[in-house]
Enzyme design. Sequence first.
Site, PDB file in Angstrom:
ATOM      1  N   PHE A  22     122.427   6.623 -14.995  1.00 10.65           N
ATOM      2  CA  PHE A  22     121.952   7.821 -14.296  1.00 10.65           C
ATOM      3  C   PHE A  22     123.078   8.459 -13.444  1.00 10.65           C
ATOM      4  O   PHE A  22     123.569   9.552 -13.761  1.00 10.65           O
ATOM      5  CB  PHE A  22     120.725   7.407 -13.462  1.00 10.65           C
ATOM      6  N   ASN A  43     127.445  -1.298 -21.160  1.00 11.74           N
ATOM      7  CA  ASN A  43     126.853  -2.194 -22.171  1.00 11.74           C
ATOM      8  C   ASN A  43     125.485  -1.687 -22.641  1.00 11.74           C
ATOM      9  O   ASN A  43     124.790  -2.369 -23.389  1.00 11.74           O
ATOM     10  CB  ASN A  43     126.740  -3.632 -21.633  1.00 11.74           C
ATOM     11  N   THR A  46     120.744  -0.448 -19.317  1.00 13.33           N
ATOM     12  CA  THR A  46     119.801   0.579 -18.841  1.00 13.33           C
ATOM     13  C   THR A  46     120.316   1.988 -19.122  1.00 13.33           C
ATOM     14  O   THR A  46     119.558   2.944 -19.038  1.00 13.33           O
ATOM     15  CB  THR A  46     119.565   0.455 -17.314  1.00 13.33           C
ATOM     16  N   TYR A  73     140.986  -5.114 -20.451  1.00 14.71           N
ATOM     17  CA  TYR A  73     142.402  -4.760 -20.275  1.00 14.71           C
ATOM     18  C   TYR A  73     142.626  -3.331 -20.737  1.00 14.71           C
ATOM     19  O   TYR A  73     142.621  -3.058 -21.935  1.00 14.71           O
ATOM     20  CB  TYR A  73     143.305  -5.752 -21.028  1.00 14.71           C
ATOM     21  N   LEU A  82     130.334   1.250 -11.225  1.00 14.32           N
ATOM     22  CA  LEU A  82     128.904   1.535 -11.064  1.00 14.32           C
ATOM     23  C   LEU A  82     128.034   0.621 -11.920  1.00 14.32           C
ATOM     24  O   LEU A  82     126.804   0.666 -11.814  1.00 14.32           O
ATOM     25  CB  LEU A  82     128.602   3.005 -11.445  1.00 14.32           C
ATOM     26  N   THR A 101     126.817  -9.649 -13.225  1.00 14.91           N
ATOM     27  CA  THR A 101     127.404  -8.305 -13.278  1.00 14.91           C
ATOM     28  C   THR A 101     128.020  -7.947 -11.931  1.00 14.91           C
ATOM     29  O   THR A 101     129.131  -7.418 -11.859  1.00 14.91           O
ATOM     30  CB  THR A 101     126.328  -7.269 -13.677  1.00 14.91           C
ATOM     31  N   LYS A 114     143.983  -4.673  -9.517  1.00 12.83           N
ATOM     32  CA  LYS A 114     145.176  -5.320  -8.948  1.00 12.83           C
ATOM     33  C   LYS A 114     146.354  -5.209  -9.927  1.00 12.83           C
ATOM     34  O   LYS A 114     147.461  -4.860  -9.538  1.00 12.83           O
ATOM     35  CB  LYS A 114     144.834  -6.796  -8.689  1.00 12.83           C
ATOM     36  N   TYR A 154     120.043  -8.951  -6.847  1.00 14.84           N
ATOM     37  CA  TYR A 154     120.683  -7.645  -6.636  1.00 14.84           C
ATOM     38  C   TYR A 154     121.282  -7.566  -5.232  1.00 14.84           C
ATOM     39  O   TYR A 154     122.477  -7.282  -5.073  1.00 14.84           O
ATOM     40  CB  TYR A 154     119.622  -6.561  -6.838  1.00 14.84           C
ATOM     41  N   GLN A 171     143.633  -9.771   0.799  1.00 12.94           N
ATOM     42  CA  GLN A 171     144.519 -10.793   0.231  1.00 12.94           C
ATOM     43  C   GLN A 171     145.573 -10.203  -0.707  1.00 12.94           C
ATOM     44  O   GLN A 171     146.697 -10.683  -0.753  1.00 12.94           O
ATOM     45  CB  GLN A 171     143.637 -11.793  -0.534  1.00 12.94           C
TER      46      GLN A 171
HETATM   47  P1  NAD Z   1     121.542   2.857 -14.002  1.00 12.55           P
HETATM   48  O1  NAD Z   1     120.788   1.620 -14.344  1.00 12.55           O
HETATM   49  O2  NAD Z   1     121.067   4.144 -14.540  1.00 12.55           O
HETATM   50  O3  NAD Z   1     123.074   2.696 -14.379  1.00 12.55           O
HETATM   51  C1  NAD Z   1     123.743   1.477 -14.419  1.00 12.55           C
HETATM   52  C2  NAD Z   1     124.577   1.452 -15.691  1.00 12.55           C
HETATM   53  O4  NAD Z   1     125.305   0.222 -15.743  1.00 12.55           O
HETATM   54  C3  NAD Z   1     123.738   1.526 -16.960  1.00 12.55           C
HETATM   55  O5  NAD Z   1     124.289   2.489 -17.826  1.00 12.55           O
HETATM   56  C4  NAD Z   1     123.838   0.118 -17.542  1.00 12.55           C
HETATM   57  O6  NAD Z   1     123.699   0.097 -18.943  1.00 12.55           O
HETATM   58  C5  NAD Z   1     125.217  -0.304 -17.069  1.00 12.55           C
HETATM   59  N1  NAD Z   1     125.408  -1.756 -16.961  1.00 12.55           N
HETATM   60  C6  NAD Z   1     124.583  -2.667 -16.398  1.00 12.55           C
HETATM   61  N2  NAD Z   1     125.132  -3.883 -16.467  1.00 12.55           N
HETATM   62  C7  NAD Z   1     126.344  -3.746 -17.088  1.00 12.55           C
HETATM   63  C8  NAD Z   1     127.384  -4.643 -17.443  1.00 12.55           C
HETATM   64  N3  NAD Z   1     127.295  -5.940 -17.188  1.00 12.55           N
HETATM   65  N4  NAD Z   1     128.483  -4.139 -18.070  1.00 12.55           N
HETATM   66  C9  NAD Z   1     128.582  -2.821 -18.358  1.00 12.55           C
HETATM   67  N5  NAD Z   1     127.618  -1.926 -18.042  1.00 12.55           N
HETATM   68  C10 NAD Z   1     126.518  -2.387 -17.401  1.00 12.55           C
HETATM   69  O7  NAD Z   1     121.609   2.900 -12.400  1.00 12.55           O
HETATM   70  P2  NAD Z   1     122.104   4.047 -11.426  1.00 12.55           P
HETATM   71  O8  NAD Z   1     120.941   4.468 -10.636  1.00 12.55           O
HETATM   72  O9  NAD Z   1     122.920   5.058 -12.144  1.00 12.55           O
HETATM   73  O10 NAD Z   1     123.045   3.188 -10.459  1.00 12.55           O
HETATM   74  C11 NAD Z   1     124.462   3.183 -10.588  1.00 12.55           C
HETATM   75  C12 NAD Z   1     125.051   2.292  -9.521  1.00 12.55           C
HETATM   76  O11 NAD Z   1     124.681   2.773  -8.229  1.00 12.55           O
HETATM   77  C13 NAD Z   1     124.565   0.850  -9.603  1.00 12.55           C
HETATM   78  O12 NAD Z   1     125.621  -0.014  -9.319  1.00 12.55           O
HETATM   79  C14 NAD Z   1     123.529   0.761  -8.506  1.00 12.55           C
HETATM   80  O13 NAD Z   1     123.429  -0.535  -7.998  1.00 12.55           O
HETATM   81  C15 NAD Z   1     124.060   1.747  -7.488  1.00 12.55           C
HETATM   82  N6  NAD Z   1     122.976   2.292  -6.661  1.00 12.55           N
HETATM   83  C16 NAD Z   1     122.079   3.191  -7.164  1.00 12.55           C
HETATM   84  C17 NAD Z   1     121.053   3.668  -6.360  1.00 12.55           C
HETATM   85  C18 NAD Z   1     120.039   4.663  -6.860  1.00 12.55           C
HETATM   86  O14 NAD Z   1     119.166   5.070  -6.101  1.00 12.55           O
HETATM   87  N7  NAD Z   1     120.107   5.124  -8.085  1.00 12.55           N
HETATM   88  C19 NAD Z   1     120.931   3.225  -5.036  1.00 12.55           C
HETATM   89  C20 NAD Z   1     121.857   2.290  -4.574  1.00 12.55           C
HETATM   90  C21 NAD Z   1     122.880   1.841  -5.385  1.00 12.55           C
HETATM   91  N1  UDP Z   2     141.197  -9.132 -15.416  1.00 13.22           N
HETATM   92  C1  UDP Z   2     140.754  -8.132 -16.257  1.00 13.22           C
HETATM   93  N2  UDP Z   2     141.644  -7.146 -16.579  1.00 13.22           N
HETATM   94  C2  UDP Z   2     142.895  -7.090 -16.093  1.00 13.22           C
HETATM   95  C3  UDP Z   2     143.321  -8.106 -15.220  1.00 13.22           C
HETATM   96  C4  UDP Z   2     142.434  -9.122 -14.890  1.00 13.22           C
HETATM   97  O1  UDP Z   2     139.632  -8.128 -16.720  1.00 13.22           O
HETATM   98  O2  UDP Z   2     143.625  -6.155 -16.428  1.00 13.22           O
HETATM   99  C5  UDP Z   2     140.264 -10.198 -15.072  1.00 13.22           C
HETATM  100  C6  UDP Z   2     140.768 -11.553 -15.465  1.00 13.22           C
HETATM  101  O3  UDP Z   2     139.985 -12.013 -16.541  1.00 13.22           O
HETATM  102  C7  UDP Z   2     140.569 -12.430 -14.257  1.00 13.22           C
HETATM  103  C8  UDP Z   2     139.929 -11.532 -13.217  1.00 13.22           C
HETATM  104  O4  UDP Z   2     140.118 -10.206 -13.668  1.00 13.22           O
HETATM  105  O5  UDP Z   2     139.662 -13.467 -14.517  1.00 13.22           O
HETATM  106  C9  UDP Z   2     140.543 -11.679 -11.857  1.00 13.22           C
HETATM  107  O6  UDP Z   2     141.921 -11.406 -11.965  1.00 13.22           O
HETATM  108  P1  UDP Z   2     142.938 -11.963 -10.886  1.00 13.22           P
HETATM  109  O7  UDP Z   2     144.301 -11.551 -11.309  1.00 13.22           O
HETATM  110  O8  UDP Z   2     142.507 -11.581  -9.541  1.00 13.22           O
HETATM  111  O9  UDP Z   2     142.722 -13.512 -10.939  1.00 13.22           O
HETATM  112  P2  UDP Z   2     143.217 -14.620 -11.943  1.00 13.22           P
HETATM  113  O10 UDP Z   2     143.652 -13.964 -13.228  1.00 13.22           O
HETATM  114  O11 UDP Z   2     144.309 -15.271 -11.232  1.00 13.22           O
HETATM  115  O12 UDP Z   2     142.003 -15.462 -12.107  1.00 13.22           O
END
Ligand code: NAD
Ligand code: UDP
Length: 330
Positions: A22, A43, A46, A73, A82, A101, A114, A154, A171
Amino acid sequence: MQQGEFKELARKRILVTGGAGFIGSHLCRRLLDRGAEVLCVDNFFTGSRDHVQEMQDHPRFELLRHDITFPLYVEVDEIYNLACPASPIHYQFDPVQTTKTCVHGSINMLGLAKRVKARILQASTSEVYGDPETHPQTEDYWGRVNPIGPRSCYDEGKRCAETLFTDYHRQHGVPIRIARIFNTFGPRMHPNDGRVVSNFILQALQDKPITIYGDGSQTRSFCYVDDMVDGLTALMHAPDDAHLPVNLGNPEERTILNLAEIIIEFVNSRSTIDFRPLPQDDPRRRRPDISQAREKLGWEPRVSMEDGLRKTVEYFEGLLRSRREEGAEV
Ligand code: NAD
Ligand code: UDP
Ligand code: UDP
């Protein structure tokens, strides 16, 4: 090298995780409009391809299906993190994945930030305050959160993400931003995620009973999505010392009963009100103190509830129409 080519290279590459959700999809559109190259990672738990469909052919837009609990990467200049289901129904569907997540996802995105020296913004939430004892909520309030309740995956996940962001900053010197987002509404809210604005609008449009949990005296403050996107981009571009959390939301507070009445009147609905049990740990009151956002970012919401509702109702009317044409359930 031609000047045009140089400009091409100088263009900012921005990663938006959860970009098909959203808020994320509105953010992607805004960033494209400002000339950035946008990598949307999602992914589709939602979120939906439909939300970014209109950007798919844009030469500066790229969509990648990926779960941020796994490493990623890529080479980018800025990251908006988000990705995370945001509504109670969705984040409680697979609570372990929600925490992963928030925590593993944040570690990966921070590791990426980083490595490539990108500035990274975390979409945190008013839920870090839990069911607050202070009102309105200021950023220095530590919160009152149940660590083992149904909302904890959450709330605690987002709190741990804030800790991780802050420690990567302390850090490793990663430039971070933390937005504590309060309830946001607008087009592309998920129709079945059980959130109050989408539920009430859909019920009102279909003259179905409006489901109020509890007696409706609990409060929330609702921010229109365009204002929220303005706030997020303003925070990302705030001066270098803006690494502390900032509340983003609309301070106009309403009871849920009042919201139901406004929506019934707004869509001229015949809906009645159906009082249902209040879910466990449902916060009683919520309203952001946005002094920090005003001072540091020069930001405050501009869209009125009425204007926001108009656009949101239009969106859901369109959705209902197309679902009816497809013969699908809403
Ligand atoms: P949403 O559910 O519409 O969007 C979240 C998106 O993240 C979705 O497209 C979902 O498919 C994706 N996603 C979830 N897990 C994932 C993962 N592991 N890897 C990759 N993608 C993943 O929600 P939104 O309302 O758009 O919220 C967006 C962000 O804002 C969220 O982090 C939420 O916690 C934060 N937030 C939203 C509100 C609100 O009122 N909408 C309030 C507070 C915080
Ligand atoms: N990571 C990633 N993309 C990058 C660099 C790191 O997804 O370009 C991931 C990586 O898998 C690691 C995590 O980020 O587990 C944390 O990275 P950091 O360098 O802080 O820690 P370390 O690699 O030493 O665990
Ligand atoms: N709510 C309600 N009826 C609904 C959906 C939600 O009364 O159909 C209430 C819910 O109990 C909460 C408020 O509305 O008090 C906001 O709920 P939402 O899930 O939208 O957001 P959150 O609780 O995460 O702030």
